[in-house]
Design a protein around this motif. Sequence first.
Motif, PDB file in Angstrom:
ATOM      1  N   HIS A 276       0.850  -1.184   0.000  1.00 27.93           N
ATOM      2  CA  HIS A 276       0.000   0.000   0.000  1.00 27.93           C
ATOM      3  C   HIS A 276       0.890   1.240   0.000  1.00 27.93           C
ATOM      4  CE1 HIS A 276      -3.413  -2.493   0.798  1.00 27.93           C
ATOM      5  NE2 HIS A 276      -3.118  -2.747   2.049  1.00 27.93           N
ATOM      6  N   SER A 277       0.315   2.375  -0.345  1.00 21.21           N
ATOM      7  CA  SER A 277       0.980   3.634  -0.052  1.00 21.21           C
ATOM      8  C   SER A 277       0.641   4.018   1.384  1.00 21.21           C
ATOM      9  CB  SER A 277       0.500   4.739  -1.007  1.00 21.21           C
ATOM     10  OG  SER A 277      -0.874   5.017  -0.790  1.00 21.21           O
ATOM     11  N   PHE A 278       1.502   4.838   1.978  1.00 22.80           N
ATOM     12  CA  PHE A 278       1.244   5.269   3.354  1.00 22.80           C
ATOM     13  C   PHE A 278      -0.042   6.077   3.425  1.00 22.80           C
ATOM     14  CE2 PHE A 278       2.432   8.273   6.959  1.00 22.80           C
ATOM     15  CZ  PHE A 278       2.066   7.372   7.943  1.00 22.80           C
ATOM     16  N   GLU A 279      -0.262   6.942   2.410  1.00 16.33           N
ATOM     17  CA  GLU A 279      -1.469   7.758   2.456  1.00 16.33           C
ATOM     18  C   GLU A 279      -2.735   6.911   2.329  1.00 16.33           C
ATOM     19  OE1 GLU A 279       0.197   8.471  -1.814  1.00 16.33           O
ATOM     20  OE2 GLU A 279       0.987   8.165   0.213  1.00 16.33           O
ATOM     21  N   HIS A 280      -2.633   5.760   1.660  1.00 15.78           N
ATOM     22  CA  HIS A 280      -3.797   4.866   1.605  1.00 15.78           C
ATOM     23  C   HIS A 280      -4.184   4.410   3.003  1.00 15.78           C
ATOM     24  CE1 HIS A 280      -6.368   1.402   0.647  1.00 15.78           C
ATOM     25  NE2 HIS A 280      -5.653   0.763   1.558  1.00 15.78           N
ATOM     26  N   GLU A 281      -3.201   3.939   3.761  1.00 15.53           N
ATOM     27  CA  GLU A 281      -3.482   3.459   5.113  1.00 15.53           C
ATOM     28  C   GLU A 281      -4.007   4.589   6.002  1.00 15.53           C
ATOM     29  OE1 GLU A 281      -2.484  -0.293   6.439  1.00 15.53           O
ATOM     30  OE2 GLU A 281      -3.720   0.225   4.718  1.00 15.53           O
ATOM     31  N   ILE A 282      -3.407   5.780   5.856  1.00 12.83           N
ATOM     32  CA  ILE A 282      -3.854   6.941   6.626  1.00 12.83           C
ATOM     33  C   ILE A 282      -5.294   7.304   6.263  1.00 12.83           C
ATOM     34  CG2 ILE A 282      -3.529   9.427   6.955  1.00 12.83           C
ATOM     35  CD1 ILE A 282      -1.442   7.912   8.424  1.00 12.83           C
TER      36      ILE A 282
END
Length: 436
Positions: A276-282
């Motif tokens: 995932h991208s970090f912003e996806h998880e955020i």
Amino acid sequence: MSKPFFGDIKPVKYEGPKSDNPYAFRHYDPKKLVMGKTMADWLRPAVCYWHNFAWLGTDMFGAPTFERPWDGETMKGARAKADVAFEMFTTLGFPFFAFHDRDVVPEGANLAEFGKNLAEMTDIFAKKMHETGVKLLWGTANLFSHPRYMSGAATNPDPDVFAYAAAQVKNVLDATHKLGGANYVLWGGREGYETLLNTDLRREQEQAGRFLSMVVDYKHKIGFKGVLLVEPKPQEPTKHQYDFDAATVFGFLQRFGLEREVKLNLEVGHAVLAHHSFEHEIALASSLGMLGSIDANRNDYQSGWDTDQFPNNAAELVPALYFILKQGGLAPGGFNFDSKVRRQSIDPGDLLLGHIGGIDVCAAALVAAAHLIEDGKFDAARAERYAGWDKPSAQAMLKKGATLEEIAARVAREKIDPKPRSGRQEFYENLLNRYL
């Protein structure tokens, strides 16, 4: 300790973007107001105990490379380590720190000695926190390093290991509560499996759910006001871990009725390992009301494991900071620098430089994300893309009781024939990049 560990390095201050001083903040000004809050209030930065004071520079191929003036396996060494830790916290001016129990004290011969050691260090921490004003972002128990946990802690096939882990968590939650910790984290480093051939998935997940439920019950019993956090991680060291990503953990919490009791501590490196991208998880965690705190690090994209490096790319963090700002911040969570210097970075000052660069990158991303929001063009474009859903006919389709038959009849009656519309990805990318 007789001499300061960091020698004659003075407390780190903000000196602005033009400063040539390596031991100065160029972008992180703790008191600077951004969208009505100070940078310190938005970021709430914390120094982690484990990578800075417990890790000695080993890897799978090499012996320790760091020479530290303490012995981590004696209480004398633990006290010396605490002296250096608080010297570092105050030199950086970071308001928080975080620790595992095993980072701060030797385990001893048995759980009783382990608990005694932790209780002594808790008193030492309390005194130092009072003297310096540094606070505890979160505490946690190390339920993964000792051989007893090689097959997991809460999910272990041996009930005695489950019991030992429960007692260990109780001790650390007590310590975190006594120290006024803002959060308590549960990280299931080995809660998973290597092969399904010897694994009962249903049993192990039921054990994990019961374990977490007991932690929640004990939190309320002792009156701990902090937030309980679970940290997703997909792999490494376990082939498949049950807490794979934010969505998986949310489903797990819902299954056991804990979604209102627990939030998520998300790590950049873990998001990458989950593809995932970090912003996806955020963004996902925030949309579910589950975003609690951040471990701020990065992975080496050429390596297949969790390298825990300091963040050094502000552009990568802007989308994540955008979603954090939109939800009003992380408090009582924060940005814990779960990052470590490289094995070749053997000077004490390197520990400071890593944190200085890391928080500067986060601060630069914070300002860029704030400008993105304050300008309004980005949010306006996103809102316009979904504007059709504001119409009464569209809203009616989402209401309980709406049926496929009714919708199909409206499509035929109104001769609805939608035409494709551009997603304008390049427009959004270009707009974001204006603020870097």
